[in-house]
Write a protein that holds these residues in place. Structure first.
Motif, short mmCIF file in Angstrom:
data_model
loop_
_atom_site.label_atom_id
_atom_site.label_comp_id
_atom_site.label_asym_id
_atom_site.label_seq_id
_atom_site.Cartn_x
_atom_site.Cartn_y
_atom_site.Cartn_z
N ALA A 180 13.00 -4.62 1.70
CA ALA A 180 12.02 -4.20 0.70
C ALA A 180 11.81 -5.36 -0.25
O ALA A 180 11.72 -5.23 -1.44
N SER A 221 11.32 -5.06 -3.74
CA SER A 221 9.86 -5.06 -3.81
C SER A 221 9.26 -3.67 -3.91
O SER A 221 8.06 -3.54 -4.13
N MET A 222 10.07 -2.61 -3.76
CA MET A 222 9.54 -1.25 -3.83
C MET A 222 10.06 -0.49 -5.05
O MET A 222 10.03 0.74 -5.08
N THR A 264 9.82 -4.25 7.86
CA THR A 264 9.80 -4.15 6.41
C THR A 264 9.38 -2.74 5.98
O THR A 264 8.79 -1.99 6.75
N LYS A 284 7.07 -0.89 3.32
CA LYS A 284 5.96 -1.15 2.41
C LYS A 284 4.95 0.00 2.46
O LYS A 284 5.00 0.86 3.34
N ARG A 285 4.01 -0.02 1.54
CA ARG A 285 2.86 0.89 1.63
C ARG A 285 1.88 0.32 2.65
O ARG A 285 1.61 -0.88 2.68
N LEU A 340 0.20 -4.65 4.08
CA LEU A 340 1.47 -4.02 3.71
C LEU A 340 1.75 -4.38 2.27
O LEU A 340 2.00 -5.55 1.95
N GLN A 341 1.68 -3.39 1.39
CA GLN A 341 1.67 -3.62 -0.04
C GLN A 341 3.01 -3.30 -0.67
O GLN A 341 3.58 -2.22 -0.46
N ALA A 342 3.51 -4.23 -1.46
CA ALA A 342 4.75 -4.01 -2.22
C ALA A 342 4.47 -3.13 -3.43
O ALA A 342 3.32 -2.94 -3.82
N GLU A 343 5.53 -2.63 -4.02
CA GLU A 343 5.46 -1.86 -5.27
C GLU A 343 6.24 -2.61 -6.35
O GLU A 343 7.11 -2.06 -7.01
N TYR A 356 5.77 -9.47 -5.92
CA TYR A 356 5.55 -9.69 -4.50
C TYR A 356 4.08 -9.46 -4.15
O TYR A 356 3.50 -8.45 -4.53
N PRO A 380 0.93 -8.95 -1.28
CA PRO A 380 0.79 -8.16 -0.05
C PRO A 380 1.05 -9.02 1.19
O PRO A 380 0.92 -10.25 1.16
#
Length: 202
Positions: free
Chosen positions: A88, A124-125, A161, A163-164, A174-177, A181, A183
């Motif tokens: 993450a 990252s999440m 990984t 990710k969203r 693939l997007q981090a939260e 970070y 995408p």
């Protein structure tokens, strides 16, 4: 007492199991994210369960639900295999190595689902409430709607990984939260599963 519908039963199970794991009931938004439904739909389910006498508000708490029915099915543990670590942060390779198993409340498990668990590595999440060292409970499936938190295998790099997921016209994002970070953009992604729950030891 009027029986809950199958979907209301799933929501009731989730409220109970979430409370057992976190010592507090879930919010409307947490419930909506778990089932990938709207906040309005969750509010409707909560209202129906209150009217049927299965849940009630608990005064003086911001998370104000309590379950009134003690169903022994909630207490039965379900054995889920742990298959290593998922990133993450920056993606890291994650071979599906069996790393023991974890017992989770059966109420977290849908009867038609197949589940595995992965330890989370990285930060990252964190804005989605997923922390380094958490155990992610994953429901196996090969497709996802935009905005779902997925375990994704990036075929170009042979990396896995958490990710969203967003499907764009010409690529996958693939997007981090975590604002630190950026995408991850890729063409060939295989979804291994959808995040179902987070298990955390305090």
């Amino acid at each position: 007492m009027k029986e809950p519908t199958p979907r209301q039963q799933e929501v009731l199970h989730f409220i109970t199991s979430f409370t057992e794991l976190n010592s507090c009931p879930p919010t409307v938004r947490e419930t909506a994210e778990h089932f990938s439904i709207s906040v309005k739909a969750v509010q409707d389910h909560f209202t129906a369960l209150r009217k049927k006498g299965y849940i009630a508000p608990s005064e003086g708490r911001s998370r104000s639900l309590k379950v009134l029915i003690d169903d022994p099915e909630f207490k039965k543990p379900y054995r889920v295999p742990v298959l290593g670590t998922v990133a993450a942060g920056l993606p890291i390779f994650c071979a599906e190595n069996y790393d023991g198993s974890v017992y989770v409340p059966a109420s977290l498990i849908r009867k038609d689902g197949d589940y595995f668990a992965l330890y989370v590595s990285g930060d990252s999440m964190i804005n989605a409430g997923i922390l380094d060292g958490d155990l992610a409970l994953i429901r196996r499936q090969e497709n996802a709607s935009n905005g779902s938190i997925v375990v994704a295998f990036i075929e170009e790099d042979e990396k896995v990984t958490l990710k969203r997921f967003f499907k764009e016209p010409a690529r996958i994002r693939l997007q981090a939260e975590n604002e630190a970070y950026g995408p991850i953009y890729c063409q060939n992604v295989r979804i291994l599963g959808i995040l179902s729950n987070i298990i955390r030891n305090y």
